[in-house]
Design an enzyme around this catalytic site. Structure first.
Site, PDB file in Angstrom:
ATOM      1  N   GLY A 128     -57.376   2.413  49.571  1.00 20.19           N
ATOM      2  CA  GLY A 128     -56.009   2.680  49.151  1.00 20.19           C
ATOM      3  C   GLY A 128     -55.842   4.034  48.502  1.00 20.19           C
ATOM      4  N   TYR A 132     -47.849  -7.027  35.237  1.00 15.89           N
ATOM      5  CA  TYR A 132     -48.051  -5.721  35.852  1.00 15.89           C
ATOM      6  C   TYR A 132     -47.171  -4.671  35.162  1.00 15.89           C
ATOM      7  CZ  TYR A 132     -48.378  -2.068  39.374  1.00 15.89           C
ATOM      8  OH  TYR A 132     -48.585  -0.864  40.024  1.00 15.89           O
TER       9      TYR A 132
END
Length: 182
Positions: free
Chosen positions: A17, A156
């Site tokens: 990623g 998050y």
């Protein structure tokens, strides 16, 4: 391009990623790379190293979970010893999993996200800043969720908001050494 010629950059979460993209781009700009990730990602980390080395740059890989300060300390020290210096820290490792309404998140999901996304950033900085060259750079990867909240991602969003605060604090602490923090 060689804006990063004669520099060494440390990247966490380097197996894929954004982490792999950071490694590849820094290498294309001339940096040698210390690429770290968890043991389960070792095959992907080896691929990151191949991509970096294909640019003609060196890549030292290490296995460390950013939640484990002792392992991170060793991996950073080994990378710095192998490449001789450290100029850039890219604290990138993070997760975006176990989404759900705030009041329905499990304690485990909350804590795992905070441990990796926030404490892991702090561990990375703590392990690497002592080796960082004056005039170097620290990049702490946050998210738009570090500026605005998002439904179903309280853990998050909270971790990324805190990362922004950590970066601002580090900028004040490291600025006198000419170290930029972004």
């Amino acid at each position: 391009m060689n804006r990063m010629q004669h520099t060494v950059a440390l990247v966490t979460g380097a197996a894929g990623g954004m982490g792999r993209a950071h490694c590849r781009r820094l290498a294309e700009e001339g940096a040698d790379i210390i690429a770290l990730d968890i043991e389960a990602a070792a095959p992907e980390l080896a691929e990151t190293a191949r991509e970096v080395e294909a640019t003609g740059r060196q890549c030292v890989t290490g296995v460390a979970d950013v939640r484990d300060q002792a392992a991170l300390d060793v991996a950073v020290a080994d990378g710095v010893a192998a490449l001789g210096r450290l100029d850039v820290i890219v604290a990138n490792a993070g997760i975006y999993t176990d989404l759900g309404l705030s009041w329905e998140l499990s304690d485990q999901a909350w804590q795992r996200t905070i441990d990796i996304n926030l404490t892991g950033m702090w561990h990375t900085v703590r392990a690497a800043v002592p080796a960082l060259s004056d005039g170097g750079s620290v990049v702490i990867v946050s998210s738009t969720n570090g500026i605005v909240g998002a439904a179903a991602a309280a853990h998050y969003s909270a971790s990324k908001h805190a990362v922004v605060g950590l970066a601002r604090t580090l900028a004040n602490e490291l600025g006198p050494r000419g170290i930029r923090v972004n």
